[in-house]
Design a protein around this motif. Structure first.
Motif, PDB file in Angstrom:
ATOM      1  N   GLY A 197      10.515   1.098   2.896  1.00  0.00           N
ATOM      2  CA  GLY A 197       9.356   0.641   3.663  1.00  0.00           C
ATOM      3  C   GLY A 197       9.374   1.107   5.094  1.00  0.00           C
ATOM      4  N   GLU A 198      10.444   1.774   5.520  1.00  0.00           N
ATOM      5  CA  GLU A 198      10.528   2.254   6.896  1.00  0.00           C
ATOM      6  C   GLU A 198       9.774   3.555   7.109  1.00  0.00           C
ATOM      7  OE1 GLU A 198      14.644   2.546   7.825  1.00  0.00           O
ATOM      8  OE2 GLU A 198      14.990   0.372   7.793  1.00  0.00           O
ATOM      9  N   THR A 199       9.224   4.131   6.039  1.00  0.00           N
ATOM     10  CA  THR A 199       8.463   5.381   6.164  1.00  0.00           C
ATOM     11  C   THR A 199       6.974   5.057   6.292  1.00  0.00           C
ATOM     12  OG1 THR A 199       8.140   5.628   3.777  1.00  0.00           O
ATOM     13  CG2 THR A 199      10.184   6.516   4.710  1.00  0.00           C
ATOM     14  N   ASP A 200       6.190   6.089   6.685  1.00  0.00           N
ATOM     15  CA  ASP A 200       4.751   5.870   6.860  1.00  0.00           C
ATOM     16  C   ASP A 200       3.971   6.115   5.576  1.00  0.00           C
ATOM     17  OD1 ASP A 200       4.984   8.594   6.656  1.00  0.00           O
ATOM     18  OD2 ASP A 200       4.144   9.059   8.624  1.00  0.00           O
ATOM     19  N   ILE A 201       4.656   6.353   4.467  1.00  0.00           N
ATOM     20  CA  ILE A 201       3.964   6.592   3.198  1.00  0.00           C
ATOM     21  C   ILE A 201       3.759   5.301   2.418  1.00  0.00           C
ATOM     22  CG2 ILE A 201       4.774   8.964   2.952  1.00  0.00           C
ATOM     23  CD1 ILE A 201       6.945   7.946   1.077  1.00  0.00           C
ATOM     24  N   ILE A 202       4.329   4.196   2.918  1.00  0.00           N
ATOM     25  CA  ILE A 202       4.199   2.915   2.227  1.00  0.00           C
ATOM     26  C   ILE A 202       4.163   1.795   3.251  1.00  0.00           C
ATOM     27  CG2 ILE A 202       6.694   2.665   1.926  1.00  0.00           C
ATOM     28  CD1 ILE A 202       6.112   1.304  -0.767  1.00  0.00           C
ATOM     29  N   LEU A 242       0.862  -1.181   0.000  1.00  0.00           N
ATOM     30  CA  LEU A 242       0.000   0.000   0.000  1.00  0.00           C
ATOM     31  C   LEU A 242       0.896   1.229   0.000  1.00  0.00           C
ATOM     32  CD1 LEU A 242      -1.647  -2.265   1.892  1.00  0.00           C
ATOM     33  CD2 LEU A 242      -3.297  -0.369   1.992  1.00  0.00           C
ATOM     34  N   ILE A 243       0.506   2.248  -0.757  1.00  0.00           N
ATOM     35  CA  ILE A 243       1.351   3.433  -0.880  1.00  0.00           C
ATOM     36  C   ILE A 243       0.484   4.676  -0.981  1.00  0.00           C
ATOM     37  CG2 ILE A 243       1.496   3.198  -3.415  1.00  0.00           C
ATOM     38  CD1 ILE A 243       4.365   4.340  -3.218  1.00  0.00           C
TER      39      ILE A 243
END
Length: 380
Positions: free
Chosen positions: A59-64, A4-5
């Motif tokens: 993948g460590e960010t909250d945008i994905i 999901l992104i």
């Protein structure tokens, strides 16, 4: 593959890589963007065989939200157009064999995919030696040179590219077309390079234009430049651009710029530029070379154009040293050069009516332009 992104991040990634998708290709897979997940990183790849790009989203960010590894190649044109019109929020991607299932809210879409194993790899360099440069500075150097490259009709295809010549801890960037030369150089910190030898590569202008589009103007943002005998690569924190290089040689640009002047002029950059642009309105309609004439004497440059459509005479005050001079140029070449100069004053060095003009900003010796004159008998 499943993830999901955020829609805005997805658009940003697609917008960055889609310029590397060829508009026409006999290799159908190149019309797509490769989505590849590995080690909790989503990669978006595009490749036209001359240049390719790898755009990474961690993948460590909250945008994905990365849920399952895998790879697919989706046709770029339809995907790009539809994603921009999707609802705001998160977009889900998942695959079912050779079908991509894309959804957002009540929106659902199925798109056929290519086998990702057939997609050509992006990076082809053993990246051990590099030079670290500033993105903002590199963009500025491209802007100050790329306009002087030759067009595709030239018999010397290497002149359609931009020379990057690193020697003696100086990065030189040069473009030329046989009538003009644009040269910008910048001294580098020896600690910022791991190259054991000097190097030079001719980079296609399309690659340099894409780098200029993608790089940020921030003078603190670094990138790494890698080069070997076949390719050159540019690597930022989340983007890798890999490009083929052009074969051939450039002239000794430093030698041709080393002109002993007979006439030297120091003039306000903007005043001269506007005078030339006004004269060019007449010149560009009346002759094939956009011919303008400089009449230099008594601390004045008189910029003149004379065609069937009318005539212009425009005097610009300046400081002159040496001989009086009447010399003609293609106005377009002068305008292109002056638009890239940030200094308020420039120095023009002339070596007679048939020799080149060397343009140098008074405040920056590391930016030079050479323009060859038009022989008055050739266009009158």
């Amino acid at each position: 593959m499943r993830f999901l992104i955020n829609k805005d991040q997805l658009i940003a990634g697609i917008s960055t890589v889609e310029k590397f998708v060829p508009s026409k290709s006999t290799v159908s897979i190149l019309s797509g963007i490769k989505f590849h997940i590995e080690d909790d990183v989503l990669h978006l790849n595009a490749n036209n065989l001359e240049m390719g790009i790898d755009y990474k989203i961690s993948g460590e960010t909250d945008i994905i939200d990365i849920q399952e590894d895998g790879s697919i190649v989706i046709g770029s044109k339809i995907l790009s157009e539809i994603v921009r019109k999707m609802p705001e929020g998160m977009v889900e991607f998942k695959t079912d064999e050779n079908i991509a299932l894309i959804s957002s809210g009540d929106f659902n879409m199925k798109l056929p995919c290519f086998d990702a194993e057939d997609f050509p790899e992006i990076s082809k360099i053993d990246r051990q030696e590099c030079i670290v440069l500033k993105q903002g500075l590199f963009k500025e150097m491209i802007k100050q040179t790329i306009f002087a490259r030759a067009d595709e009709t030239t018999s010397r295809p290497q002149l359609t590219g931009i020379l990057i010549d690193y020697k003696d801890n100086v990065l030189n960037m040069v473009a030329l077309d046989g009538y003009r030369v644009a040269w910008r150089y910048e001294e580098q910190d020896p600690e910022a390079t791991s190259f054991s030898n000097d190097f030079k590569v001719i980079v296609p202008s399309n690659t340099m234009m894409e780098i200029s589009r993608i790089f940020v103007d921030d003078d603190e943002a670094d990138f790494e430049l890698y080069a070997d005998k076949n390719r050159v690569e540019f690597k930022t924190e989340n983007i890798l651009i890999s490009s083929a290089i052009l074969e051939g040689d450039f002239i000794d640009y430093a030698r041709v710029m080393d002109v002993a002047p007979d006439t030297v002029v120091e003039v306000d950059t903007t005043s001269l530029q506007w005078a030339i642009e006004r004269a060019n309105i007449i010149a560009r309609e009346g002759n094939k070379n956009n011919l303008i004439i400089f009449d230099i004497k008594n601390n004045t440059i008189e910029v003149k154009a004379d065609t069937e459509l009318g005539s212009i005479s425009d005097k610009v005050l300046c400081n002159t040293e040496g001989e009086e001079l009447i010399i003609a140029f293609n106005a377009r070449f002068f305008i292109d050069a002056l638009r890239t100069i940030d200094s308020s004053k420039i120095k023009l060095s002339f070596s007679g009516s048939t020799g080149p003009c060397i343009i140098t900003p008074v405040e920056a010796e590391n930016h030079k332009n050479l323009i060859l004159p038009v022989r008055l008998g050739d266009d009158m």
